[in-house]
Design an enzyme around this catalytic site. Structure first.
Site, PDB file in Angstrom:
ATOM      1  CG  LEU A  58      -1.762  -1.079   1.394  1.00 27.81           C
ATOM      2  CD1 LEU A  58      -2.951  -1.122   2.221  1.00 27.81           C
ATOM      3  CD2 LEU A  58      -2.704  -0.678   0.380  1.00 27.81           C
ATOM      4  CB  CYS A  59       3.872   2.295   0.126  1.00 31.40           C
ATOM      5  SG  CYS A  59       4.656   1.153  -0.385  1.00 31.40           S
ATOM      6  N   GLY A  60       2.092   2.127  -3.532  1.00 35.05           N
ATOM      7  CA  GLY A  60       2.717   2.927  -4.611  1.00 35.05           C
ATOM      8  C   GLY A  60       3.312   1.542  -5.370  1.00 35.05           C
TER       9      GLY A  60
END
Length: 289
Positions: free
Chosen positions: A88-90
């Site tokens: 969930l950090c691109g």
């Protein structure tokens, strides 16, 4: 066409997701300040370590220790790939893995032997799909709340032990350098042999005299330099991860808001259509009487 109940449930679900992404964005912003400060504080020390190594190395008459000059071979490459433990950090993790994958493919095409040391589960999960037989170990830092030098020193000692055992000839460190919240730069840094800037080494001999001699000093500094560079990479990664997560969660929150607006419009139109239909049925029934 979905019923009104389905539309209401969908809107409620997206609103709940929006609250989560907003909360994650705020948490990432709070963690980013600390991580950025730690990364920026570590840069001067790592740079000064390189400067000292350059000054000392300039006075050597021979090639120097193996950590500085290498062992004369270029057949086995160790890639230390540092990524995050969570998603969930691109594109933070995938950009580092992409750079490592390009290097792996280039080395394999040249007939070199490649070994991979993964630091972080996300990079391991991506690399093992294609290069599982090349991965020698996974080091997880999931339980570490705040990265310290002792964590990097453990990794550095593993790399040194492998080098002393003759397991590889060249080591390269992969991480993401933090520039800003929206910009993280995937970086491949030579680890063994140590990278000494030529511009700093030039002329340094005339300024300093060392006691004991340069070889003895380098035998102490070079192993520590490996842990220092790994520590710097871990701190840069921590700041880059939080910056990337903050940016991606902000985008997710905005996308959720747009989806809520679209679903609300669909819901209102469907509701108006049903009300209109019921009115027509009532009027038609009244006229029939």
């Amino acid at each position: 066409m979905p019923s009104l109940k389905d539309l209401r449930n969908r809107i409620s679900s997206v609103k709940a997701t929006q609250k989560i992404t907003k909360a994650m964005q705020m948490v990432a912003a709070a963690k980013l300040r600390r991580a950025q400060a730690a990364a920026e504080a570590a840069r001067p020390y790592a740079e000064r370590m390189e400067a000292v190594l350059a000054n000392v190395a300039s006075g050597l008459t021979d090639g120097g220790p193996a950590l500085l000059a290498g062992n004369g071979r270029d057949n086995v490459h160790l890639l230390v790939v540092c990524t995050a433990e969570r998603g969930l950090c691109g594109a933070f993790n995938s950009s580092i893995v992409r750079l490592a994958r390009e290097r792996i493919n280039a080395l394999l095409a040249q007939g070199k032997t490649v070994k991979i040391l993964c630091v972080g589960k996300k990079g391991y999960d991506q690399l093992r799909r294609q290069y599982e037989k090349h991965i020698i170990e996974l080091i997880e830092l999931r339980s570490v709340r705040q990265i310290g030098f002792e964590n990097a020193d453990v990794i550095g000692k593993k790399v040194l032990a492998l080098f002393e055992a003759g397991e590889f000839d060249v080591a390269t460190l992969f991480f993401s350098k933090f520039r800003s919240v929206i910009a993280q730069i995937p970086t491949a840094q030579p680890l063994i042999p140590a990278q000494i800037p030529e511009t700093r080494a030039a002329g340094a001999r005339a300024t300093y005299d060392y006691e004991p001699d340069e070889g003895e000093i380098l035998s102490t500094l070079l192993p520590r330099n490996i842990s220092v560079q790994i520590f710097r990479a871990l701190l840069e990664n921590a700041a880059s991860e939080q910056g990337a997560r903050m940016s991606s969660m902000d985008n997710a929150t905005r996308n959720a808001g747009e989806m809520i607006k679209k679903q609300t419009i669909i819901y209102n139109r469907s509701r108006q259509a049903m009300i209109t239909k019921e009115l027509i049925e009532i009027i038609s029934g009244a006229e029939a009487l």
